[in-house]
Design a protein around this motif. Structure first.
Motif, PDB file in Angstrom:
ATOM      1  N   UNK A  30       8.363 -21.152  75.670  1.00  0.00           N
ATOM      2  CA  UNK A  30       8.297 -22.187  77.021  1.00  0.00           C
ATOM      3  C   UNK A  30       9.368 -22.463  77.647  1.00  0.00           C
ATOM      4  N   UNK A  31      10.230 -21.819  77.516  1.00  0.00           N
ATOM      5  CA  UNK A  31      11.645 -22.146  78.576  1.00  0.00           C
ATOM      6  C   UNK A  31      10.819 -20.870  79.342  1.00  0.00           C
ATOM      7  N   UNK A  32      10.486 -20.287  78.924  1.00  0.00           N
ATOM      8  CA  UNK A  32      10.186 -18.762  80.195  1.00  0.00           C
ATOM      9  C   UNK A  32       9.455 -19.333  80.747  1.00  0.00           C
ATOM     10  N   UNK A  33       8.080 -19.299  80.093  1.00  0.00           N
ATOM     11  CA  UNK A  33       6.994 -20.471  81.659  1.00  0.00           C
ATOM     12  C   UNK A  33       7.966 -20.963  82.324  1.00  0.00           C
ATOM     13  N   UNK A  34       8.558 -22.287  81.298  1.00  0.00           N
ATOM     14  CA  UNK A  34       9.159 -23.776  82.945  1.00  0.00           C
ATOM     15  C   UNK A  34       9.984 -22.986  83.749  1.00  0.00           C
ATOM     16  N   UNK A  35      10.845 -21.840  83.435  1.00  0.00           N
ATOM     17  CA  UNK A  35      12.375 -20.566  84.168  1.00  0.00           C
ATOM     18  C   UNK A  35      11.326 -20.599  85.433  1.00  0.00           C
ATOM     19  N   UNK A  36       9.530 -19.605  85.224  1.00  0.00           N
ATOM     20  CA  UNK A  36       8.987 -18.985  86.323  1.00  0.00           C
ATOM     21  C   UNK A  36       8.403 -19.684  86.828  1.00  0.00           C
ATOM     22  N   UNK A  37       7.492 -21.100  86.550  1.00  0.00           N
ATOM     23  CA  UNK A  37       7.204 -22.033  86.936  1.00  0.00           C
ATOM     24  C   UNK A  37       8.177 -21.813  89.191  1.00  0.00           C
ATOM     25  N   UNK A  38       9.663 -22.346  88.057  1.00  0.00           N
ATOM     26  CA  UNK A  38      10.590 -23.071  88.887  1.00  0.00           C
ATOM     27  C   UNK A  38      11.030 -21.317  89.607  1.00  0.00           C
ATOM     28  N   UNK A  39      11.218 -20.366  89.434  1.00  0.00           N
ATOM     29  CA  UNK A  39      11.527 -19.644  90.312  1.00  0.00           C
ATOM     30  C   UNK A  39      10.826 -19.467  91.820  1.00  0.00           C
ATOM     31  N   UNK A  40       9.177 -19.479  91.087  1.00  0.00           N
ATOM     32  CA  UNK A  40       7.432 -19.292  91.983  1.00  0.00           C
ATOM     33  C   UNK A  40       7.369 -19.969  92.688  1.00  0.00           C
ATOM     34  N   UNK A  41       7.761 -21.051  92.179  1.00  0.00           N
ATOM     35  CA  UNK A  41       7.627 -22.281  93.106  1.00  0.00           C
ATOM     36  C   UNK A  41       6.072 -23.057  93.383  1.00  0.00           C
ATOM     37  N   UNK A  42       4.930 -22.575  92.205  1.00  0.00           N
ATOM     38  CA  UNK A  42       4.086 -22.702  92.367  1.00  0.00           C
ATOM     39  C   UNK A  42       3.577 -24.514  91.012  1.00  0.00           C
ATOM     40  N   UNK A  43       4.274 -24.442  90.456  1.00  0.00           N
ATOM     41  CA  UNK A  43       3.797 -26.126  89.613  1.00  0.00           C
ATOM     42  C   UNK A  43       4.973 -26.605  89.545  1.00  0.00           C
ATOM     43  N   UNK A  44       5.688 -27.978  89.372  1.00  0.00           N
ATOM     44  CA  UNK A  44       6.478 -28.511  88.429  1.00  0.00           C
ATOM     45  C   UNK A  44       6.155 -28.631  87.680  1.00  0.00           C
ATOM     46  N   UNK A  45       7.224 -28.491  86.642  1.00  0.00           N
ATOM     47  CA  UNK A  45       7.084 -28.635  85.171  1.00  0.00           C
ATOM     48  C   UNK A  45       8.230 -29.253  84.572  1.00  0.00           C
ATOM     49  N   UNK A  46       9.180 -30.308  84.549  1.00  0.00           N
ATOM     50  CA  UNK A  46       9.507 -31.278  85.227  1.00  0.00           C
ATOM     51  C   UNK A  46       8.992 -32.062  84.899  1.00  0.00           C
ATOM     52  N   UNK A  47       8.906 -33.182  83.445  1.00  0.00           N
ATOM     53  CA  UNK A  47       8.027 -34.086  83.368  1.00  0.00           C
ATOM     54  C   UNK A  47       7.079 -33.403  82.399  1.00  0.00           C
TER      55      UNK A  47
END
Lengths: 487, 487
Positions: free
Chosen positions: A153-170
């Protein structure tokens, strides 16, 4: 004296040599017998392994089988007469080593099977392999007492943040057996609880052309709390005014089958959208901004090509909706395979480690898909009867920090005029090309979906058939090639 | 002369030594530099690996972490401050290396988490490990163009034949994400097709006490073609006579929660049974004969302990029912994880290779479970207020070819008399023992289910608490130990 001195010198010299030689022998023998296997092995031959060795050897031996570049061997492939798994050939190739091309083989551009990324993972064999020990996560419960790997789950969040294709916070992250499993999980989570409400079932809808699984799955489960209500066209006005009806709208963006970015079309407080972003990755589309809808869907299949792993996830803003989705996943299957979760963690680690470097998976994927799109356009532009859809070119992509050429994973084709042919699915089928009929997605028969994400062999055969089609058009006939046998 | 001869002899001797030593030098150096790494490595240090080495090393390094025998480290465990995954401790143990016993920890005998087989897989580390290459089965389609591994299906059939617990000839094998996923898949497959029939929904029933997931899952999916109708008691007469009502009866054999062998109780042509044989393996029960019902369920969880892999299968006689189940699995998730299928193939190969030998998994499992059952009985027989259910002892088992002692995976306990206590779940909870309340399985509150399949630590804590309970009974009080803190 000289001779004697010579003799004595040569004797001293001989003794020195002997001693040196004996010392060297002693050292070599000591090195051979006394050096710790772990350290000694590490540099030269990579050993020092114990229980993992057998599995590692088996995997390498199987992978080393030659399939002529038109197939591969899997560890669980069907065992042949020689006691070993045999080559599994790409479509239109056969023979024990896949070297035989099937003559006049039918092209299959139906399913969006993401084999275009297989060469990437073969290139990254060392980083992407994973050893699953026999005792790995026997328990129903993962680290946190739940069914999901905390690290994944942590790595999926990191991936979205790094790619910038989805907001994962909240957002809550909920895993499923592919995004497919999450379709009904989310319909369930967004519907009224059957036991507490007497309200009418929620209407599940989508704008045509849509991914047919939304309809098929909703109708198959046929729950009392929701009902498939067809395309949004019928409901736009109702949804704005009615307070008693709830709508659950499926929106794919990029859309499957036409790869265009889409937004929900139903308004009103009682409409909820499930936004399917499985294709919202930089190999398939420009990324104008990170997606931030309340309920979003992603999958390994279209991120990394691991369709066979059946792994997807939803990002959900509302805690109650996430809890209901998790309840569904618990009651229906006690979560998803922990083996796949371990594997996906490794896969995402490789993706993250190479992001924006020369081995960036999205750069690799985009390059492949862009080339295919160019080549497909070059051929189809010559067809008098069937045209490929238009996709806006050179749009700015926040991931690549530049404009990019289009590289859709799926695309539709339509007849150039109604007078000419009415049904592009059947027109292509006559030319030995299988596509995905538009009827399934409530688009007209005129549309048909062409998949571009399959293996290079599949794409090459598709282009061959299309080239032949264009050629026969020129000759004024649309007949199939002489033989219609297919692999 | 003598001296000269001595000198000459010693010189000859010296030269011989020197030459021998030099030859040995040459040989040792040649061996060091020229021997092929593959072969050279194989015997001594097990190398010769290329891409699989990194993953194999990581797995072995992680597995080598010391968790004091009360926990283990997983490759996808939460990464600690030292950058490595930390120990995941058994319940009632803590600290960085799981060496700290939690004082007065509550025993948890609720969930049937099959950790009792973990030591078996640690013992069979080499045979049971599997390397999953990064490119393993990316495609949606397995060998046969479907979603199931052909080799795994073959091995499942071999296993049933070898164990003699189910007839597989003339049956279709259908895989699911654990047997849980197959509960609703089979209810769907046995129900009328909603689009073709106007008949009333099928009644889904079970005899109390039953596995509560049958009810919970059926009610959650809440499909229009079926409906949860409670226990069979209400329907025995109806089912014999009514031709319009269809019943789908869940039967677990051995039954969960009481481990007794069961048969369907509803008769009539319109009653169909789903017989859940997840516990029908020789570690849990004697095998009087191979099961041969029309629809049967099995799972990896209770066969090999791989609950976390979420893998189960159904054996289905009727082709139409199998097709409907497969349609459900396709539409709901496009099949199940191919990663898990690969792993289960390896696991079943190890089981088959050791069958009836000294490392037979069923002999191992039976020995563990029998010992636990004996110990549990020894303690519980002293309780004045709560008794353990009776299980017939020394029944003939076709697998072991001899009578065997009972070794149930789950068992129920009840108050010895109604006067004493009415609710054994709460009586045990007061004694710091969590069990699975009978209410969930529509049995009375008097029953409660005790799981015996968890880790040895879990079982030991359970026995400690029960011993304390018996002791406090003697003293005439049923209070919990001084502290009620739990891990």
């Amino acid at each position: 004296m000289e001779a004697g001195g010579g003799q004595s010198g040569s004797r001293r010299h001989g003794s020195l040599l002997l001693y040196s030689s004996l010392v060297l022998n002693a050292l070599l023998l000591a090195h051979h017998f006394l050096s710790p296997p772990q350290l000694g092995a590490a540099g030269v031959d990579g050993g020092g392994l114990s229980w993992a060795l057998q599995a590692a050897r088996e995997a390498e031996a199987v992978a080393a089988t030659d399939c002529s570049g038109h197939g591969r061997v899997f560890l669980d492939g069907i065992i042949g007469e020689d006691g070993r798994p045999g080559c599994e050939c790409n479509r239109c190739f056969g023979g024990p080593d896949c070297s035989l091309r099937t003559p006049n083989c039918t092209a299959d551009a139906d399913c969006a099977d993401p084999m275009f990324l297989e060469p990437y993972w073969m290139r990254h064999a060392a980083g992407s392999a994973v050893v699953v020990p026999g005792w790995h996560r026997l328990s129903y419960f993962a680290t946190d007492g739940q069914f999901q790997s905390v690290e994944l789950e942590k790595h999926i969040r990191r991936l979205h943040r790094a790619v910038g294709n989805a907001i994962v916070d909240g957002k809550h992250v909920v895993f499923g057996t592919g995004s497919m499993k999450l379709i009904n999980a989310l319909v369930y989570a967004l519907s009224q609880d059957g036991s507490t409400a007497a309200s009418p079932p929620a209407g599940v809808v989508a704008t045509a052309p849509y991914y047919p699984a939304y309809r098929r799955q909703t109708m198959m489960f046929d729950g009392r709390e929701y009902k498939w209500e067809g395309t949004t066209a019928r409901w736009v006005n109702v949804s704005r005014n009615a307070s008693s009806s709830t709508f659950i709208e499926f929106v794919a963006s990029p859309n499957n089958p036409d790869s265009l970015l889409r937004k929900p079309v139903l308004g009103g407080a009682s409409s909820k959208a499930i936004v399917d972003h499985t294709y919202y990755w930089p190999h398939f589309t420009h990324i104008p901004a990170p997606a931030d809808e309340d309920v979003m869907l992603f999958s390994a299949s279209k991120l990394s090509g691991h369709a066979g792993s059946r792994f997807g996830w939803a990002l959900i803003r509302d805690e109650t909706v996430a809890k209901r989705a998790n309840y569904y996943l618990q009651e229906s299957s006690l979560g998803e395979s922990r083996d796949t979760q371990l594997r996906m963690l490794r896969i995402i680690k490789v993706i993250l480690a190479n992001l924006r470097g020369k081995e960036d998976i999205f750069a690799f994927g985009h390059q492949v898909m862009r080339t295919r799109w160019r080549r497909l356009n070059a051929v189809m532009s010559k067809s008098r009867r069937i045209s490929l859809q238009k996709i806006p070119s050179h749009q700015y992509c926040n991931y690549f920090n530049r404009t990019r050429e289009p590289s859709p994973g799926v695309s539709t084709s339509t007849p150039r005029s109604k007078m000419c042919i009415r049904d592009s699915y059947n027109a292509l089928l006559k030319a030995n090309i299988i596509t995905h009929s538009g009827v399934g997605s409530e688009a007209s028969r005129r549309h048909t979906r062409v998949s571009l994400v399959k293996s290079q062999d599949d794409f090459d055969v598709l282009l061959e058939r299309l080239t032949h089609l264009v050629h026969t058009e020129k000759l004024g006939t649309l007949h199939a090639p002489s033989s219609t046998s297919s692999a």
